[in-house]
Design an enzyme around this catalytic site. Structure first.
Site, PDB file in Angstrom:
ATOM      1  N   ALA A  56       0.780  -1.454   0.205  1.00  0.00           N
ATOM      2  CA  ALA A  56      -0.024   0.029  -0.125  1.00  0.00           C
ATOM      3  C   ALA A  56       0.630   1.167   0.449  1.00  0.00           C
ATOM      4  O   ALA A  56       0.545   2.122  -0.130  1.00  0.00           O
ATOM      5  CB  ALA A  56      -1.155  -0.242   1.452  1.00  0.00           C
ATOM      6  N   HIS A  57       2.280   1.710   0.518  1.00  0.00           N
ATOM      7  CA  HIS A  57       2.818   1.993   0.645  1.00  0.00           C
ATOM      8  C   HIS A  57       4.169   2.540  -0.807  1.00  0.00           C
ATOM      9  O   HIS A  57       5.242   2.999  -0.127  1.00  0.00           O
ATOM     10  CB  HIS A  57       3.526   2.718   1.627  1.00  0.00           C
ATOM     11  CG  HIS A  57       2.735   3.016   2.997  1.00  0.00           C
ATOM     12  ND1 HIS A  57       2.860   1.631   3.807  1.00  0.00           N
ATOM     13  CD2 HIS A  57       2.145   3.692   2.957  1.00  0.00           C
ATOM     14  CE1 HIS A  57       1.653   1.558   5.130  1.00  0.00           C
ATOM     15  NE2 HIS A  57       1.352   3.124   4.054  1.00  0.00           N
TER      16      HIS A  57
END
Length: 146
Positions: A3-4
């Protein structure tokens, strides 16, 4: 991909069909022989190939499809349909589905699948009904859209 923006497990070339991609993702999540990731017993040791016989009691799951930021709910819904079909073919029963940009940090394309195995029938800490009731509760936190 995380997600990052963290690198993923592998790069796929050529890009697989949606059906193949979904199946490959679920293979990684459900493979109890994978020494790096197999910490949830998705199948009993007596079942081969991560499948359950029809009517098995401990095969109910909740699935969550999380957008990485720019994948539309419509695209996630199609992948959810594929995931449910694939899980059903493996002998699982999907009791709940949640999808959307639930936890994101960047506007990236892509998505992740989470599979939550519900507590076993006769579980001591939490019953299956209690687990589903808690899943269904409304929440109000900064990083979760419901």
């Amino acid at each position: 991909m995380g997600a990052h923006g963290e690198p993923g497990l592998r790069q796929l070339n050529p890009v697989p069909t949606p059906e193949a991609l979904t199946s490959q993702m679920l293979d990684l999540l459900l493979d109890i022989s994978d020494s790096d990731r197999a910490f949830i017993p998705f199948s009993a040791s007596s079942f081969k190939d991560n499948t359950f016989p029809s009517g098995a009691k401990d095969n109910e799951v909740v699935i969550l499809l999380n957008s990485l930021g720019s994948t539309s709910d419509e695209v996630l819904a199609r992948f959810a349909e594929l995931a449910i079909k694939d899980l059903e073919q493996r002998g699982f029963v999907v009791k709940r589905l949640t999808l959307g940009p639930l936890v994101t940090s960047l506007k990236m394309s892509g998505f992740g699948i989470t599979v939550w195995r519900l507590p076993p029938v006769g579980g001591e800490a939490l019953t299956r009904e209690e687990a589903l009731q808690l899943w269904d509760e409304k929440v109000d936190v900064a990083a979760w859209r419901q």
